[in-house]
Design a protein around this motif. Structure first.
Motif, PDB file in Angstrom:
ATOM      1  N   MET A 147       6.547  -2.594   4.335  1.00 18.19           N
ATOM      2  CA  MET A 147       6.638  -1.418   5.357  1.00 18.19           C
ATOM      3  C   MET A 147       7.208   0.206   4.625  1.00 18.19           C
ATOM      4  O   MET A 147       6.859   0.438   5.118  1.00 18.19           O
ATOM      5  N   LEU A 148       8.196  -0.317   3.418  1.00 18.88           N
ATOM      6  CA  LEU A 148       8.734   0.691   2.739  1.00 18.88           C
ATOM      7  C   LEU A 148       7.598   1.231   2.141  1.00 18.88           C
ATOM      8  O   LEU A 148       8.573   2.828   1.648  1.00 18.88           O
ATOM      9  N   GLN A 205       0.890   7.508   0.262  1.00 15.47           N
ATOM     10  CA  GLN A 205       0.750   8.082  -0.750  1.00 15.47           C
ATOM     11  C   GLN A 205       1.098   6.631  -2.009  1.00 15.47           C
ATOM     12  O   GLN A 205       0.030   6.257  -2.567  1.00 15.47           O
ATOM     13  N   LEU A 206       2.383   5.964  -1.967  1.00 12.16           N
ATOM     14  CA  LEU A 206       2.138   4.421  -3.232  1.00 12.16           C
ATOM     15  C   LEU A 206       1.408   3.581  -2.207  1.00 12.16           C
ATOM     16  O   LEU A 206       0.365   3.226  -3.369  1.00 12.16           O
ATOM     17  N   ARG A 207       1.179   3.324  -1.251  1.00 16.63           N
ATOM     18  CA  ARG A 207      -0.120   2.471  -0.555  1.00 16.63           C
ATOM     19  C   ARG A 207      -1.858   3.153  -0.948  1.00 16.63           C
ATOM     20  O   ARG A 207      -2.353   2.018  -1.627  1.00 16.63           O
ATOM     21  N   THR A 264      -5.839   2.032  -5.276  1.00 13.91           N
ATOM     22  CA  THR A 264      -6.929   1.651  -6.289  1.00 13.91           C
ATOM     23  C   THR A 264      -6.496   0.817  -6.827  1.00 13.91           C
ATOM     24  O   THR A 264      -7.087   0.538  -7.662  1.00 13.91           O
ATOM     25  N   GLU A 265      -5.123   0.178  -7.659  1.00 15.30           N
ATOM     26  CA  GLU A 265      -5.001  -0.852  -8.067  1.00 15.30           C
ATOM     27  C   GLU A 265      -5.464  -1.509  -8.419  1.00 15.30           C
ATOM     28  O   GLU A 265      -6.513  -2.725  -9.143  1.00 15.30           O
ATOM     29  N   LEU A 266      -5.631  -2.245  -7.025  1.00 16.87           N
ATOM     30  CA  LEU A 266      -5.563  -3.514  -6.474  1.00 16.87           C
ATOM     31  C   LEU A 266      -7.317  -3.887  -6.583  1.00 16.87           C
ATOM     32  O   LEU A 266      -7.724  -4.528  -6.571  1.00 16.87           O
ATOM     33  N   LEU A 288       2.903  -3.050 -13.445  1.00 15.77           N
ATOM     34  CA  LEU A 288       4.992  -2.392 -13.455  1.00 15.77           C
ATOM     35  C   LEU A 288       5.117  -2.931 -12.639  1.00 15.77           C
ATOM     36  O   LEU A 288       7.033  -3.242 -12.866  1.00 15.77           O
ATOM     37  N   ARG A 289       5.216  -3.346 -11.693  1.00 15.53           N
ATOM     38  CA  ARG A 289       5.891  -3.376 -10.340  1.00 15.53           C
ATOM     39  C   ARG A 289       6.308  -4.839 -10.004  1.00 15.53           C
ATOM     40  O   ARG A 289       6.401  -5.335  -9.523  1.00 15.53           O
TER      41      ARG A 289
END
Ligand code: C2E
Ligand code: CA
Ligand code: CA
Ligand code: CA
Length: 281
Positions: free
Chosen positions: A16-17, A21-23, A28-30, A67-68
């Motif tokens: 939720m945070l 843009q990050l979503r 794309t990464e997923l 990275l995450r």
């Protein structure tokens, strides 16, 4: 209803945070995560409460992001559903976990009724080739169908679409166990319990909250257990975190359960070690 029910308690979860843009970057990464081999499977034992014997394991996917770090499924499964990646993800999980089971069966002395429990999204149940896919995998890996249980949320099953019913009936005919997951979180009627081709019901962990402290909660849970039994189904409780909860459920006559009290979900190698060394927790 699962999604809605969950979003209420999910308010403070990391997803939720995330900014818009990050979503979109994560989406794309997923899409590439499966082919990049970034998904990993953890396994949580399900035990027989009377003896602590390991009956099987539930397969729980994680995303090992370069990275995450290790991302929990509650964060990316909803995203995978939203962007249409869930189909590939669920198929990958099914195939990878059945392969793992085949290796364990070769290496260790597994119970012939050992259950690999795989979560299926509502979308999967709508795929006409789902059952063929599973049948082929089982055949290729020489696995008996009874070693597989699919866990499907209440909401996905209760809609009772034609394809969903076809999938359930064919899976049942094949000998795969079918479990209603997250029971007690939807808004469905309970009459369907007696009508659907399912064999097990997993009671949502939210129902164990306050089991020993909240007035009437113990009686409430006992009544749910009775209801499931009266429908001729087997009850499984998830989210057992304390010895007290395990004792209470056992005293009620509940057959099986899982939760941090017995074991957290473990990586494949640790699960293998566990299965190799003990049949009990
Ligand atoms: P779920 O199917 O209800 O899985 C149980 C969740 O409860 C898991 O969270 C597990 O780690 C957690 N849990 C187990 N024991 C305890 C306990 O004692 N206390 C508490 N508080 N939690 C416990 P996890 O691994 O984060 O998975 C979350 C959800 O993601 C799953 O809920 C399932 O709906 C979904 N999911 C996981 N793997 C897959 C998958 O391969 N495909 C699909 N479609 N969904 C998946
Ligand atoms: Ca589940
Ligand atoms: Ca569940
Ligand atoms: Ca749940």
């Amino acid at each position: 209803a699962k999604r809605e029910g969950r979003s209420i308690i999910k308010v403070f979860e990391p997803v939720m945070l995330y900014s818009r843009q990050l979503r979109s970057q994560m989406a794309t990464e997923l899409r590439g995560a499966i082919s990049a081999d970034e998904l990993v499977l953890h396994y949580q034992p399900v035990v027989e409460l009377a003896t602590n014997r390991i009956l099987g394991v539930e397969v729980l996917v994680r995303w090992q992001h370069p990275l995450r770090g290790l991302i929990p499924p509650d964060t990316f499964i909803p995203l995978a559903e939203e962007i249409g990646v869930i189909h590939d993800l669920d198929r990958w999980v099914m195939s990878a976990s059945l392969r793992q089971l085949a290796r364990w069966r070769e290496d260790f002395d597994l119970d012939p009724d050992f259950q690999l429990r795989v979560n299926l999204s509502a979308v999967e149940l709508k795929q006409l080739d789902l059952v063929d896919h599973i049948r082929t995998l089982l055949r290729e890996l020489h696995l008996p169908a009874r070693n597989l249980v699919v866990e499907i949320t209440e909401t996905a099953i209760v809609t009772r679409g034609e394809v969903e019913m076809y999938s359930l009936l064919s899976l049942q005919q094949l000998g795969v166990g079918i479990e209603i997951d997250d029971f007690g979180t939807g808004y469905s009627s309970i009459s369907y319990l007696r009508e659907l081709p399912v064999s097990m019901v997993k009671v949502d962990r939210s129902l164990l909250v306050g089991l020993n402290t909240r007035a009437g909660q113990l009686e409430f849970v006992a009544a749910i257990l009775q209801l499931i039994r009266a429908a001729g189904l087997e009850a499984v409780f998830e989210g057992i975190e304390t010895r007290e909860q395990a004792d209470q459920l056992r005293a009620m006559g509940c057959a099986s359960g899982q939760g941090y009290y017995f074991s957290r979900p473990l990586p494949a190698d640790e699960t293998g070690t566990l299965l190799a060394t003990t049949h009990y927790l």
